[in-house]
Design an enzyme around this catalytic site. Sequence first.
Site, PDB file in Angstrom:
ATOM      1  CG  ASP A  96      -1.790   1.191   1.349  1.00  0.00           C
ATOM      2  OD1 ASP A  96      -2.037   1.853   0.325  1.00  0.00           O
ATOM      3  OD2 ASP A  96      -2.225   1.488   2.482  1.00  0.00           O
ATOM      4  CG  ASP A 283      -3.972   4.747  -2.020  1.00  0.00           C
ATOM      5  OD1 ASP A 283      -3.279   3.759  -1.711  1.00  0.00           O
ATOM      6  OD2 ASP A 283      -4.907   5.164  -1.326  1.00  0.00           O
TER       7      ASP A 283
END
Length: 495
Positions: A96, A283
């Site tokens: 992430d 992201d």
Amino acid sequence: MLLFLLSCLIFISATSSEQKGDGTLRIGLKKRKLNRANRLASQLFLKNRGSWSSKGFFHLNDGNSDAVPLKNYLDAQYYGDITIGTPPQKFTAIFDTGSSNLWMPSSKCYLSVACYFHSKYTASESSTYKKNGKPASIRYGTGAISGYFSNDDVKIGDLVIKDQEFIEATNEPGITFLVAKFDGILGLGFKEIAVGNSTPVWYNMVEKGLVKEQIFSFWLNRNPQDQEGGEIVFGGVDPKHFKGEHTYVPVTRKGYWQFDMGDLHIAGKPTGYCSNGCSAIADSGTSLLTGPTSVITMINHAIGAVGVASKECKTVIGQYGKTMLNSLLSQADPRKVCSQIGLCGFNERMGIKSVLDDGTSDLINEAMCSVCEMATVWMQSELNQNETQERILSYAAELCDHIPSPNQQSAVNCEKVSSMPIVTFTIGGKPFDLSPQDYIFKIGDGVQSQCTSGFTAMDIPPPRGPLWILGDIFMGPYHTVFDYGKARVGFAKSA
């Protein structure tokens, strides 16, 4: 319900890792197949977590970080394998770029149901474990993931990061991680947003000389027919994963991989919202693409997405539309239009808005103020296209029926996907197109198929926002390079 819970436990996919002699490490990614069960769970979670309030944010409790958008990991599709400890204990993790900590469920997680559906780290079974004990917590709008820090060896592919600090999660509330197909999160963001000032895994890989170059890159396979989910390359890029040259933009604010972008176009038509620049982050922890409600509403209108009809919106357009339009025609500052007609307050010295306070009507005032600001954006966009006043007011009224529920996806007609417009982002002065096949999620086939827009609305307040969050919908079509050494992000067409 039993079948639904069992589906949370079952997955069949392969992953691989390979360390090359060129100083790079390749990590194969698994790709979760979308289905009605996890999509429904995701929507229920989003619906129940709050909308216009601060519940839509989580805070990293390091004492000095900003509020940042709540991550809906239920929508995350790509994850891979890592191990912790000696002998290795295997886990699946989301890689992430929108967070910076490594955490996994702890064997001491007794009271959270989610922990019983995932692999748990057992410190007593690792000879390389080192006690830390520092408390840690990431507070969400629906609860808090909490636990404590520990140290142990973390293995990614063939690379071993010795004595890595990570969080043993002893509390995982809510549905979020119960239905997730992964065990935990491996953050690849900057240290500035790391909980407890912990040194991220990537930093240790660089500082210990485990990679040749201070970059990592993502290739996400968007072909639903392929078993291969994608690949992360630590220490370099794989030329087979992209076409042409990357367009690089500098990181403007460390924490996330944040950069500046230009205007957004819908079917070749500029929205004007980012004509003076907007901030965005790349992201990998979400499949969605999130932006300000005013612009997402314009996209919803263009693709025929079913939104939530807003009574307040139509009231504002009906009662104040002509006055707002006249103010814009007189070249009034768009930021001040809503304060001039009394729907919002405006601090002249600071240049920021504040909702008028009349005691019991705070929420109504806030909704009316927000709608007025959105309508101002819509009208200004149409004025820039030299549309007639009648057409501008009609367009604004139409958009009222396409305002999305905050943080939720909108349904679209699967039969019309091929005729939906191209949505174009401007990054580094160059256009990056998203086709309907890129931004529409399709579940099922034939008459049973369901389609939803991958665009969701989230209004992130200053100083962090307004902010666009470019998730897998963008990173799938565009191979993404995260250049830590030169503090920049690069995009090129995926191969």
